[in-house]
Design an enzyme around this catalytic site. Structure first.
Site, mmCIF file in Angstrom:
data_model
loop_
_atom_site.group_PDB
_atom_site.id
_atom_site.type_symbol
_atom_site.label_atom_id
_atom_site.label_comp_id
_atom_site.label_asym_id
_atom_site.label_seq_id
_atom_site.Cartn_x
_atom_site.Cartn_y
_atom_site.Cartn_z
ATOM 1 N N GLU A 197 10.705 -5.417 -7.992
ATOM 2 C CA GLU A 197 9.456 -5.050 -8.505
ATOM 3 C C GLU A 197 9.585 -4.777 -10.131
ATOM 4 O OE1 GLU A 197 7.169 -1.708 -7.326
ATOM 5 O OE2 GLU A 197 5.456 -2.843 -7.393
ATOM 6 N N THR B 92 2.211 10.100 -8.337
ATOM 7 C CA THR B 92 3.548 9.551 -8.217
ATOM 8 C C THR B 92 4.335 10.193 -7.335
ATOM 9 O OG1 THR B 92 3.037 9.052 -10.616
ATOM 10 C CG2 THR B 92 5.261 8.914 -9.922
ATOM 11 N N GLY C 248 0.860 -1.227 -0.026
ATOM 12 C CA GLY C 248 -0.144 0.177 -0.206
ATOM 13 C C GLY C 248 0.837 1.329 -0.014
HETATM 14 C C1 LIG Z 1 -4.324 -1.813 -11.944
HETATM 15 C C2 LIG Z 1 -3.296 -1.036 -11.167
HETATM 16 C C3 LIG Z 1 -2.898 -1.843 -9.962
HETATM 17 C C4 LIG Z 1 -2.073 -0.962 -9.036
HETATM 18 N N1 LIG Z 1 -1.562 -1.750 -7.836
HETATM 19 C C5 LIG Z 1 -1.153 -0.680 -6.860
HETATM 20 C C6 LIG Z 1 -0.658 -1.492 -5.658
HETATM 21 O O1 LIG Z 1 -0.681 -2.536 -5.261
HETATM 22 N N2 LIG Z 1 0.168 -0.677 -4.798
HETATM 23 C C7 LIG Z 1 0.431 0.707 -5.055
HETATM 24 O O2 LIG Z 1 0.609 1.337 -4.168
HETATM 25 N N3 LIG Z 1 -0.058 1.259 -6.045
HETATM 26 C C8 LIG Z 1 -0.479 0.529 -7.119
HETATM 27 N N4 LIG Z 1 -1.007 1.098 -8.363
HETATM 28 C C9 LIG Z 1 -0.608 2.601 -8.661
HETATM 29 C C10 LIG Z 1 0.476 2.740 -9.520
HETATM 30 O O3 LIG Z 1 1.742 2.404 -9.099
HETATM 31 C C11 LIG Z 1 0.222 4.214 -10.088
HETATM 32 O O4 LIG Z 1 -0.965 4.339 -10.878
HETATM 33 C C12 LIG Z 1 1.353 4.747 -11.052
HETATM 34 O O5 LIG Z 1 2.593 4.590 -10.163
HETATM 35 C C13 LIG Z 1 1.001 5.912 -11.638
HETATM 36 O O6 LIG Z 1 0.667 6.891 -10.722
HETATM 37 P P1 LIG Z 1 -0.586 7.550 -10.771
HETATM 38 O O7 LIG Z 1 -1.779 6.716 -11.295
HETATM 39 O O8 LIG Z 1 -1.036 8.271 -9.384
HETATM 40 O O9 LIG Z 1 -0.206 8.906 -11.903
HETATM 41 P P2 LIG Z 1 0.164 10.332 -11.713
HETATM 42 O O10 LIG Z 1 1.309 10.485 -10.870
HETATM 43 O O11 LIG Z 1 -1.113 11.119 -11.400
HETATM 44 O O12 LIG Z 1 0.564 10.691 -13.120
HETATM 45 C C14 LIG Z 1 -0.432 10.647 -14.216
HETATM 46 C C15 LIG Z 1 0.380 10.852 -15.663
HETATM 47 O O13 LIG Z 1 1.093 12.005 -15.619
HETATM 48 C C16 LIG Z 1 2.556 11.579 -15.997
HETATM 49 N N5 LIG Z 1 3.396 12.564 -14.933
HETATM 50 C C17 LIG Z 1 3.219 12.549 -13.563
HETATM 51 N N6 LIG Z 1 4.283 13.703 -13.343
HETATM 52 C C18 LIG Z 1 4.941 13.963 -14.159
HETATM 53 C C19 LIG Z 1 6.262 14.716 -14.597
HETATM 54 N N7 LIG Z 1 6.438 15.593 -13.653
HETATM 55 N N8 LIG Z 1 6.707 14.786 -15.858
HETATM 56 C C20 LIG Z 1 6.353 14.030 -16.779
HETATM 57 N N9 LIG Z 1 5.107 13.103 -16.650
HETATM 58 C C21 LIG Z 1 4.499 13.218 -15.568
HETATM 59 C C22 LIG Z 1 2.682 10.159 -15.403
HETATM 60 O O14 LIG Z 1 3.873 9.674 -16.117
HETATM 61 C C23 LIG Z 1 1.172 9.448 -15.840
HETATM 62 O O15 LIG Z 1 1.515 9.079 -17.241
HETATM 63 C C24 LIG Z 1 -1.770 0.331 -9.341
HETATM 64 C C25 LIG Z 1 -2.229 0.899 -10.574
HETATM 65 C C26 LIG Z 1 -3.028 0.378 -11.376
HETATM 66 C C27 LIG Z 1 -3.673 1.013 -12.618
#
Ligand SMILES: Cc1cc2nc3c(=O)[nH]c(=O)nc-3n(C[C@H](O)[C@H](O)[C@H](O)COP(=O)(O)OP(=O)(O)OC[C@H]3O[C@@H](n4cnc5c(N)ncnc54)[C@H](O)[C@@H]3O)c2cc1C
Length: 387
Positions: free
Chosen positions: A245, A131, A123
């Protein structure tokens, strides 16, 4: 027909293939339709000891390296199965192994290795932080022998199918620490005790069958004995596990890529249109050949990252580059495979559209491609940081 050299761990690969043959396409299609967790498949992997290969022998595992683990996950994916339901057990355990106390390791690792306990949930991600993990706001406040946890997590996969969860929380607010990455801690949460007593889990339906959920914490009490390592150092512990990972997920992409190239080649050899196999046309051959080349090249980077990891050397850049190349190669192969199948690519029974949806995930999770490019630009090429 082989699409890339499979020389490493031939016996493990052979056993994984045999196990996967017991879980053919219709098994996965039925689960996918209703978003059901593949309990029998995960049980079979656990019983065969494949999920505990990274646990040292002293704690009941087989004490193998990441190279063996990548071979397992690659074969799972190449066989048309999916490791997403269980792969976290391999890398999440590393946080406990590397940073847990001896008491924690002896209490949990042998039971995880035997399959008695499932450590499938990890989590970290929160809706408000994305991110930028340093912005997480799920907090843990000390109250006697317990931490009291409040907040919310999103996209936490397998939480409904796990006994334990590695949870990242803020123990000191971001504005009260020297560096934004300070003040975060890792707790081992016993989900069997937590659900209904401060933790609510809500499934999130997604475009693939990934058992992902949303977690709500309201005054959840977690014993201080479940703190992993030192309070405030949790971000570093989580980062430590991320190389493993990324390499393991990259191996799944390599397996997917090979699955798509195998399937596309087989279909192109058999399907006759205009009185000859479609694969006789270079317009059909070349995209499949290109996909094969991309998968084979990515595989080399993934193998290099795994070898560095197993050798105890720094592998952050290789892990990131391997994950990016492999996820792009598997997606390119997926697109080619769907195209080669024409209309049949869209038919559920062929299994291509399911894998197509599944492999798309890897360009976003567990880390998105832009963030990998940012790592390479700043850490490898020395370009100025943009955030
Ligand atoms: C099916 C699924 C399973 C998952 N399982 C887990 C889990 O078990 N545990 C867990 O902790 N997380 C989990 N995740 C979360 C996953 O790690 C995140 O979705 C992923 O790291 C992207 O983060 P975000 O969705 O918050 O995107 P955001 O951080 O909101 O980013 C959205 C987009 O903007 C881009 N972006 C953001 N900032 C910048 C920047 N400064 N420069 C350029 N581009 C940028 C990103 O590359 C992305 O394409 C899961 C996600 C999914 C969809």
């Amino acid at each position: 027909m082989a699409t890339a050299p499979d020389q490493s761990f031939p016996e493990i690969r052979d056993s994984v293939r045999k196990l996967c043959a017991r879980f053919p396409g219709p098994y996965w299609q039925a689960l996918d339709r209703d978003r059901i967790y593949p309990t029998e498949f995960v049980g079979a992997l656990t019983e065969s000891g494949f999920l505990s290969v990274l646990i040292p022998e002293a704690y009941g595992g087989s004490g193998l390296g990441l190279g063996a683990a990548t071979a397992i996950l690659e074969e799972v994916h190449r066989s048309g199965c999916n490791g997403g339901a269980s792969h976290a057990q391999m890398y999440t355990m590393g946080t406990l192994l590397k940073h847990g106390s001896e008491a924690q390791k002896s209490a949990y690792l042998p039971r995880i290795a035997s399959g008695e306990l499932r450590l499938q949930a990890f989590g970290v991600t929160e809706p408000g932080a994305g991110t930028d993990t340093t912005r997480i706001s799920t907090s843990a406040r000390r109250d006697g022998d317990h931490y009291v946890v409040n907040g919310q997590k999103l996209w936490i996969s397998r939480a409904e199918h796990s006994d334990l969860m590695i949870l990242l929380v803020r123990t000191t607010p971001r504005d009260q620490v020297a560096k934004p990455s300070d003040g975060m801690s890792v707790l081992l949460v016993d989900l069997r005790e937590a659900v209904g007593r401060g933790l609510t889990i809500r499934p999130v339906r997604t475009m693939l069958n990934h058992a992902t959920t949303e977690l709500f914490f309201e005054d959840l009490r977690v014993p201080v004995a479940n703190l992993i390592g030192n309070e405030g150092s949790g971000f570093r512990y989580i980062l430590d596990g991320m190389n493993a990972e990324r390499i393991l997920i990259a191996a799944e992409c390599i397996g997917d890529g090979k699955f798509f190239v195998d399937r596309a080649s087989a279909y192109a050899r058999d399907r006759e249109v205009f009185g000859r196999p479609i694969g006789q046309n270079q317009g059909v051959q070349f995209p499949i050949a290109r996909a094969h080349v991309q998968v084979a090249a990515a595989e080399l980077m993934v193998q290099r990252a795994a070898a560095l990891f197993d050798d105890g050397q720094a592998c952050g850049s290789e892990a990131n580059m391997g994950k990016m190349l492999a996820s792009e190669a598997s997606w390119a192969a997926a697109d080619v495979c769907l195209q080669v199948h024409g209309g049949f690519g869209f038919a559920e029974a062929y299994g291509v559209e399911r894998k197509f949806r599944e492999t798309r995930l890897y360009q976003v999770a567990p880390i998105s491609t832009n963030l990998i490019l940012s790592h390479v630009a700043t850490h490898v090429l020395g370009l100025p940081k943009s955030f």
